[in-house]
Scaffold this motif. Structure first.
Motif, short mmCIF file in Angstrom:
data_model
loop_
_atom_site.label_atom_id
_atom_site.label_comp_id
_atom_site.label_asym_id
_atom_site.label_seq_id
_atom_site.Cartn_x
_atom_site.Cartn_y
_atom_site.Cartn_z
N ASP A 171 51.15 19.11 82.42
CA ASP A 171 52.03 19.06 83.59
C ASP A 171 51.50 20.03 84.64
O ASP A 171 51.65 21.25 84.51
CB ASP A 171 53.46 19.44 83.19
CG ASP A 171 54.40 19.50 84.39
OD1 ASP A 171 54.07 18.88 85.43
OD2 ASP A 171 55.46 20.16 84.28
N PHE A 172 50.88 19.50 85.68
CA PHE A 172 50.37 20.32 86.78
C PHE A 172 51.41 20.34 87.88
O PHE A 172 51.73 19.31 88.47
CB PHE A 172 49.04 19.76 87.31
CG PHE A 172 47.90 19.88 86.33
CD1 PHE A 172 47.22 21.07 86.17
CD2 PHE A 172 47.52 18.78 85.56
CE1 PHE A 172 46.17 21.17 85.26
CE2 PHE A 172 46.48 18.88 84.65
CZ PHE A 172 45.80 20.08 84.51
N HIS A 173 51.91 21.54 88.18
CA HIS A 173 52.97 21.70 89.18
C HIS A 173 52.38 22.40 90.40
O HIS A 173 51.87 23.53 90.29
CB HIS A 173 54.12 22.51 88.59
CG HIS A 173 55.35 22.52 89.43
ND1 HIS A 173 55.99 21.36 89.82
CD2 HIS A 173 56.05 23.55 89.96
CE1 HIS A 173 57.04 21.67 90.56
NE2 HIS A 173 57.10 22.99 90.66
N TRP A 216 42.68 17.07 88.60
CA TRP A 216 43.02 17.61 87.29
C TRP A 216 44.10 16.76 86.60
O TRP A 216 44.09 16.62 85.38
CB TRP A 216 43.46 19.06 87.41
CG TRP A 216 42.29 19.99 87.35
CD1 TRP A 216 41.61 20.55 88.40
CD2 TRP A 216 41.61 20.43 86.18
NE1 TRP A 216 40.56 21.30 87.95
CE2 TRP A 216 40.54 21.26 86.58
CE3 TRP A 216 41.81 20.23 84.81
CZ2 TRP A 216 39.68 21.87 85.67
CZ3 TRP A 216 40.95 20.83 83.90
CH2 TRP A 216 39.90 21.64 84.34
N ARG A 217 45.01 16.21 87.37
CA ARG A 217 46.03 15.33 86.76
C ARG A 217 45.39 14.10 86.15
O ARG A 217 45.81 13.62 85.10
CB ARG A 217 47.06 14.94 87.82
CG ARG A 217 48.06 16.06 88.14
CD ARG A 217 48.93 15.70 89.32
NE ARG A 217 49.94 16.73 89.57
CZ ARG A 217 50.54 16.93 90.74
NH1 ARG A 217 50.22 16.15 91.77
NH2 ARG A 217 51.44 17.89 90.86
N GLU A 218 44.35 13.59 86.82
CA GLU A 218 43.65 12.43 86.28
C GLU A 218 42.82 12.82 85.06
O GLU A 218 42.71 12.04 84.10
CB GLU A 218 42.75 11.83 87.35
CG GLU A 218 43.52 11.22 88.53
CD GLU A 218 42.59 10.69 89.61
OE1 GLU A 218 41.36 10.84 89.45
OE2 GLU A 218 43.09 10.15 90.61
N PRO A 243 45.85 14.13 81.79
CA PRO A 243 47.18 13.55 82.02
C PRO A 243 48.24 14.11 81.09
O PRO A 243 49.45 14.00 81.39
CB PRO A 243 46.96 12.05 81.76
CG PRO A 243 45.73 11.98 80.92
CD PRO A 243 44.87 13.12 81.34
N ARG A 284 45.15 16.84 92.08
CA ARG A 284 45.14 15.40 91.77
C ARG A 284 44.00 15.07 90.80
O ARG A 284 44.19 14.31 89.84
CB ARG A 284 45.00 14.59 93.04
CG ARG A 284 45.04 13.07 92.79
CD ARG A 284 45.07 12.29 94.09
NE ARG A 284 43.90 12.51 94.92
CZ ARG A 284 43.90 13.16 96.08
NH1 ARG A 284 45.03 13.67 96.55
NH2 ARG A 284 42.78 13.31 96.77
#
Length: 365
Positions: free
Chosen positions: A237-239, A229-231, A234, A227
């Motif tokens: 695409d972190f799966h 790293w997603r912020e 952006p 989470r």
């Protein structure tokens, strides 16, 4: 208005800490060493003490312990600052590692001022064996702390001044100057990361790092890391897979986060045009396995046996990094009784696998 005593032997750092405290609406008392800080505290008891650790005439931890023996001063909150992690830091009400972030420092000062008085520390006798071990490694540890202090203190001063400058530029709407200052901050952060990595590598090679193991849910921990790293990125695409059920084990969250941040950062950096990173959790007998995969440039087969060596950089790195990140990550994995490995194909990407024992028994290296 509160009275904040600031003890710092570096004049530039002392002045900027005092300026920040005064900008917050408090009065700052300035001390250039531990003995002067003690005299000022006894003359005018402060509401908060902010102290560097490595100072002449009395270290920050020594100052803290002396204040705790004084009936008038034992409940004064204490915020300790240091480029290293000195023994006794847990006795302080709060600890910040240098270089200090401006917002973090401001929040820590306000939070500690609002906190309840610190409990009196419990004195525990050091076992004879531990005392001998400390004596044998004291000179090297002191040298590492000195290096950290002498390098990170000017870094911290430069960074805080750059942050203050950035605030003023934002208020005046000078975009070109703001861009230059942001570049300075990024380069200072790179320098700090390099110094931190060198010190971590030295301590790991000397067996000076011990884990702080706590029982936790690895699934929830991974979700938090991804989470973040997603912020932060952006556009990538972190799966995340394999987190449907709780996986409990004992691990040092700060250290494991360091490993994962290094692996994910490399996956983003060398991931090519795919802009996709997969983090997968699975179980094998006695182990939790975390895999970080990218679909980027990959690593030559001839390089794979050496990528966890100190100062080694694969040819595909194109000069990026300092060759310590994977060495440190692998050493931390071994501290947990686990391992770190990699497989890769040129042009098809890389997969790094972190294995942690479900028993959670940590080791020294």
């Amino acid at each position: 208005m509160s009275v904040v005593l600031i003890a710092e032997d570096e004049e530039a750092m002392l002045e900027i800490f005092a300026q920040v405290v005064e900008d917050l609406g408090h009065r700052a008392l300035r001390a250039h060493n531990g003995e002067e800080a003690l005299l000022l505290a006894r003359t005018e008891p402060p509401d908060l003490v902010v102290s560097d650790h490595m100072m002449p005439r009395r270290t920050g931890v020594e100052l803290l312990r002396t204040l705790r023996t004084d009936p008038r001063l034992r409940t004064v909150p204490f915020l300790l600052l240091s480029a290293a992690r000195p023994a006794g830091l847990e006795e302080a009400d709060a600890f910040l590692a240098k270089p200090v972030d401006l917002d973090t420092f401001e929040h820590a000062v306000e939070r500690v001022l609002r906190s309840r008085p610190a409990p009196e520390p419990r004195e525990e006798a050091m076992p004879t064996g531990a005392r001998a071990e400390r004596s044998s490694g004291a000179v090297r540890e002191e040298m590492l702390n000195w290096v950290a202090h002498e390098i990170k203190t000017p870094l911290s001063s430069a960074r805080l001044n750059a942050q203050l400058l950035l605030r003023k530029q934002a208020e005046r709407d000078f975009p070109d100057e703001k861009k230059c200052t942001e570049t300075i901050l990024r380069q200072l952060d790179r320098m700090n990361a390099l110094v931190t990595s060198i010190l971590d590598a030295a301590r790991l090679s000397e067996g000076k790092v011990a884990l702080r193991l706590e029982r936790g849910d690895l699934t929830a921990f991974l979700q938090e890391v991804v989470r973040d790293w997603r912020e932060l990125q952006p556009q990538v695409d972190f799966h995340l897979t394999g987190v449907e059920q709780r996986v409990g084990l004992s691990f040092d969250a700060e250290r494991v986060r360091h490993i994962l941040n290094n692996l994910i950062s490399n996956a983003v950096k060398y991931g090519g045009e795919s802009r996709r990173v997969e983090v997968a959790l699975s179980l094998s007998p006695g182990l939790a396995v975390i895999q970080v995969r990218d679909w980027g440039v990959g690593i030559p087969a001839s390089e794979l046996p050496n990528i966890f060596d100190r100062f080694h950089r694969a040819e595909a790195a194109s000069g990026l990094g300092h060759g310590l990140g994977l060495y440190i990550a692998a050493a931390i994995a071994r501290l947990h009784g686990g391992s770190l490995s990699a497989r890769s194909t040129l042009g098809e990407g890389s997969t790094f696998s972190l294995r942690l024992p479900l028993s959670g028994s940590g080791f020294r290296v």
